[in-house]
Design a protein around this motif. Structure first.
Motif, short mmCIF file in Angstrom:
data_model
loop_
_atom_site.label_atom_id
_atom_site.label_comp_id
_atom_site.label_asym_id
_atom_site.label_seq_id
_atom_site.Cartn_x
_atom_site.Cartn_y
_atom_site.Cartn_z
N UNK A 164 0.88 -1.18 -0.09
CA UNK A 164 0.20 -0.06 -0.11
C UNK A 164 0.81 1.15 0.09
N UNK A 165 0.76 2.12 -0.62
CA UNK A 165 1.40 3.49 -0.89
C UNK A 165 1.20 3.97 0.36
N UNK A 166 2.36 4.26 0.94
CA UNK A 166 2.49 4.93 2.48
C UNK A 166 2.39 4.34 3.41
N UNK A 167 2.28 2.77 3.24
CA UNK A 167 2.15 1.79 4.49
C UNK A 167 3.65 1.38 4.72
N UNK A 168 3.74 0.05 5.07
CA UNK A 168 5.05 -0.50 5.72
C UNK A 168 5.69 -0.76 4.32
N UNK A 169 7.13 -1.05 4.34
CA UNK A 169 7.93 -1.27 3.30
C UNK A 169 8.00 -2.68 3.18
N UNK A 170 6.86 -3.30 2.34
CA UNK A 170 6.78 -4.52 2.30
C UNK A 170 5.89 -5.02 0.83
N UNK A 171 6.28 -6.02 0.53
CA UNK A 171 5.19 -6.54 -0.88
C UNK A 171 3.93 -6.99 -0.12
N UNK A 172 2.92 -7.08 -0.95
CA UNK A 172 1.88 -7.75 -0.71
C UNK A 172 1.98 -9.27 -0.18
N UNK A 173 1.30 -9.98 0.37
CA UNK A 173 1.50 -11.51 0.56
C UNK A 173 1.08 -12.32 -0.34
N UNK A 174 1.94 -13.29 -0.80
CA UNK A 174 1.69 -14.23 -1.96
C UNK A 174 0.32 -14.88 -1.48
N UNK A 175 -0.32 -15.37 -2.49
CA UNK A 175 -1.40 -16.25 -2.22
C UNK A 175 -1.21 -17.42 -1.77
N UNK A 176 -2.09 -18.05 -1.01
CA UNK A 176 -1.69 -19.39 -0.30
C UNK A 176 -1.45 -20.39 -1.37
N UNK A 177 -1.92 -20.32 -2.39
CA UNK A 177 -1.81 -21.36 -3.47
C UNK A 177 -0.53 -21.37 -4.13
#
Lengths: 341, 503
Positions: A164-177
């Motif tokens: 999320x712009x402005x959020x934590x410096x991290x990528x999104x979580x990858x899908x369970x699959x």
């Protein structure tokens, strides 16, 4: 082997003396280490379950893979200090593969891992090239590339790939699959498939080094480059290949750590596995399979220290002290053995 | 040390040293009088180097006592020995090639905190003159070549104030001129009340320059000799324990051309020419010797034949131009090279012998079963290569560093011979070998050549080359020179060519 065991015993002796000096109850430390790593409570003679053992194995997995990476380079006489950076770019590229290419399922995991390996290999490539053809020392260049990797990946997850712009410096979580989930057995035993990949790669590396002509050439370049040249080995290319292979394995370590444990790339992706792996590889000595017990030992020390902090308030950083003592003493016995011959 | 002290310079009593099951030294009594040049002779592995390393403090004896100038001593390290004026120049010099000559002397010699280079050079030049050597002090030691480093190693002992000088095979790498100068100057060195112990295989040097000799065989002392009362024959039969068989001359006559070179130039890294051969044809069955003072291009020449160094010009093996072949292809095509210093260029000392057997053979299919390198074939091969040169090997599992220097040489030479090369190249192949080892080597080469191979051997042992080769060429200042037919067996004429005096 006996000497290494003695060194471990001596390290524990020095540690006990230091703790006793600091007024720490030794017995409590020992008990919490045993509890924390085996799940067996000595005081009550009771087994509380497989969770502590699983935790040690989980911690050992990235150490095993990165330790193997460093070990492979070491066998050809190169010191790859850059495993940390190669691990990070491997992890980030695997995250990108899952999130942007939408890879899922077993095939997706394989492809993401291969892409991670390629990223690690490419990250090692400048250092490998400089070492082989320009005579620059790989220790310096791989250390430098670590800084580049840390800040470059931080930039990517603070901007282009940020969740999320402005959020934590991290990528999104990858899908369970897309992730390489742990398998839970009865009794709470959790198996991380990446550990099996690590063991498999270590066995393969041993076979390759000891039983194939290119592997023999790899070791020969590490042991005596002049003899290698006279034996028809293209020593520069072998040096180059050694660091590239090492980078690729560190990239696999990163990809599997992402797919199996972290599931997203954040700046805290690695607490320094790439640096701990140097210790793991040194402790393993010249044996590719030695990284397995070495990684387990390092993981158990860390896990035991965490438990000791919870149980008796001993700072968990004591694990660094133990690991440091261990490496010093092992280095000492190995050096002594060499000098007496 | 006091020149008027009547006690012997060295007295070693009942010295024993075991390595595993091997008695390297077995109750050896050894006495050296002050002011003598005393030789220790014996076969490879007879215990010479072990005894000297004990005297120098780098090995501790299991039993026995050591007296220096009548004082009982117990050395814990070479440092103790150096403190008492004992210096040892070993076969493998501990000279650091990257440092300059003068820095190598200063290294570990103590002295003032700040190095005073000019003063050091003045003193070093004076010491060097005592030995008849000359150095370019500020150039790196490596540039002076193996012979230069050997000389520097000897000089370093004087620099540290040695009054008892142990020289382990000092002349193997030196030219005849340097050797003669060295011994002439050692003579005046011992006349000043100093003492020299010489470990050597060159009996000629013993006869020409030494006063006393001690013979070791199988770790035991066989005899103490006064050189003026003995002969070459007596010494060589004491060494081997029986009368040595007379050396057989080369047999068989050469056949068709096998290796042809034309306008051939071996190149340095930067493309400059390191050695030139205008024309050379070596025929099948022929053994060609190359004589010359070390550093005149012999090494680059043979290295470019193997392909570890680039070259210009034509290089034809059995009708095929192999100039563009890689080293690996040339090895597969039957070219093999015995390196100059097998310990650093041919073996991995901390590897087991059976892995050392694989070096250079790693791509040969006979070592693999279902695609993987097979242990049993390595064991068989290592055994055969040891047998070929009669290297004393207890187990092929043991690391190469357990062998004595001479046995390491035998093992490495055995590997080259066991490859059954078509072109056998050798850089000082008999270096460090005793008389019987050298004889075995030349017999094996002759039998290879009998089966159609050829050999090009570089050696400082001119007599050996003249006796064993079909013809001897000379390398001087980077050029390979033919010896005129009329002088082909004239060692003095060849000696003059080696230093550039005759055409």
């Amino acid at each position: 082997m006996i000497r290494v065991t003695l060194a471990i015993a001596a390290a524990l002796g020095v540690l006990a003396a230091l703790l006793a000096l600091a007024g720490v109850p030794l017995r409590d430390v020992a008990v919490s280490f045993v509890e924390g790593t085996t799940g067996w409570i000595p005081d009550r003679g009771e087994f509380v379950g497989w969770q502590p053992v699983s935790e040690v194995l989980r911690r050992a997995t990235p150490l095993l893979l990165t330790g193997l990476a460093v070990q492979i380079a070491l066998q050809a006489g190169s010191f790859n200090i850059g495993a940390e950076g190669q691990l990070r770019v491997g992890g980030l590229v695997a995250a990108w593969a899952c999130l942007s290419l939408g890879l899922t399922g077993p095939l997706g995991i394989v492809v993401a891992t291969i892409l991670g390996a390629a990223a690690g290999l490419l990250w090692a490539a400048p250092a490998a090239w400089i070492r082989a053809f320009r005579g620059g020392h790989e220790v310096i260049s791989t250390i430098m590339l670590n800084y580049v990797a840390v800040f470059a990946t931080e930039f990517v997850v603070s901007g282009p790939m940020q969740e999320r712009p402005g959020g934590e410096p991290t990528t999104a979580v990858i899908p369970e699959a897309a992730s390489l989930s742990a398998i839970t057995f009865g009794g709470g035993f959790v198996l991380y498939p990446a550990l099996l990949v690590g063991i498999g790669l270590a066995i393969l590396a041993r076979l390759w080094l000891n039983r194939t002509p290119p592997g023999f050439e790899h070791r020969l370049v590490g042991a005596n480059p002049s003899a290698a040249a006279y034996a028809g080995v293209k020593t520069k290319w072998v040096s180059l290949r050694a660091l590239l292979l090492s980078g690729a394995v560190a990239g696999v370590a990163g990809a599997l750590h992402l797919l199996g444990q972290e599931r997203r790339y954040s700046i805290g992706f690695s607490p320094g596995y790439g640096f701990d792996s140097l210790g793991v590889a040194l402790l393993a000595g010249g044996h590719p399979l030695g990284v397995l017990p070495a990684a387990l030992l390092f993981a158990a020390i860390e896990q035991g220290a965490v438990r000791a902090q919870v149980a008796i308030g001993l700072p968990k950083e004591i694990s660094f002290v133990i690991q440091g003592l261990l490496l010093l003493l092992v280095a000492y016995v190995r050096w002594r053995r060499r000098s007496t011959l | 040390m006091d020149a008027t002290n009547p006690a012997p310079a060295v007295k070693m009593l009942g010295i024993s040293k075991r390595f595993g099951r091997v008695r390297a030294n077995d109750s050896i009594d050894f006495t050296v009088s002050r002011g003598t040049l005393h030789a220790i002779i014996g076969e490879n592995g007879s215990g010479k180097s072990t005894l000297m390393r004990i005297l120098y403090g780098s090995l501790r004896p299991d039993r026995g006592r050591i007296e220096i100038d009548g004082q009982r001593v117990s050395f814990h390290s070479p440092k103790d020995a150096i403190g008492l004026g004992v210096g040892m120049a070993s076969q493998q010099p501990s000279i650091i090639p990257e440092l300059s000559c003068i820095e190598n002397l200063l290294l570990g010699a103590g002295g003032p905190f700040l190095l005073q280079r000019d003063a050091a050079i003045a003193k070093a030049s004076a010491d060097a003159k005592r030995l008849g050597f000359e150095f370019e002090w500020t150039r790196s030691a490596g540039e002076s070549g193996p012979a230069g480093m050997q000389k520097l190693e000897i000089l370093r002992q004087l620099w540290r104030g040695a009054r008892l000088l142990i020289l382990d095979e000092p002349t193997v790498l030196l030219s005849p001129l340097d050797t003669e100068a060295l011994f002439r100057n050692l003579k005046s060195y011992v006349e000043e009340g100093n003492t020299v112990i010489l470990v050597t295989h060159r009996l000629r040097d013993v006869v020409d320059f030494c006063t006393h000799a001690t013979v070791l065989r199988g770790g035991k002392k066989v005899s103490d000799l006064i050189v003026s009362e003995t002969s070459l024959d007596q010494m060589s039969s004491l060494i081997v324990g029986e009368t040595a068989a007379p050396a057989s001359a080369t047999v068989g006559s050469p056949g068709d051309a096998l290796l042809s070179l034309k306008d051939f130039h071996a190149l340095q890294e930067d493309g400059r020419i390191a050695a030139t051969v205008e024309q050379l044809t070596v025929r099948s069955g022929e053994i060609v010797g190359i004589a010359g003072v070390d550093g005149n291009g012999q090494r680059p020449f043979l290295e470019s034949l193997l392909g570890v160094r680039r070259h210009k010009g034509s290089l034809v093996l059995a009708g095929t131009d192999i100039g563009r072949w890689s080293v690996r292809e040339r090895i597969a095509g039957g070219v093999t090279l015995i390196p100059e210093v097998v310990q650093t260029e041919g073996l991995v000392l901390d590897w087991p012998l059976l892995d050392n057997a694989l070096i250079g053979n790693q791509w040969r299919k006979e070592f693999r079963r279902s695609g993987l390198i097979d242990r049993r074939s390595k064991i068989g091969y290592a055994g055969r290569m040891a047998a070929r040169m009669r290297a004393k090997v207890r187990s092929v599992e043991e690391p190469a560093q357990n062998l004595s220097g001479g046995n390491q040489q035998r093992f490495a030479v055995g590997r080259a011979l066991e490859m059954k090369p078509r072109v056998c190249l050798g850089l000082q192949p008999t270096r460090g070998l005793d008389v019987s080892g050298a004889a075995t080597f030349y017999e094996e080469v002759a039998s290879l050549c009998g089966e159609g191979a050829c050999a090009i051997l570089v050696s400082n042992e001119l007599d050996e080359l003249l006796e064993r080769c079909h013809r001897v060429l000379v390398m001087f200042a980077g050029r390979l020179l033919e010896v005129p037919e009329s002088k082909s067996k004239d060692r003095h004429a060849i000696g003059r060519m080696m230093v550039g005096l005759d055409p």
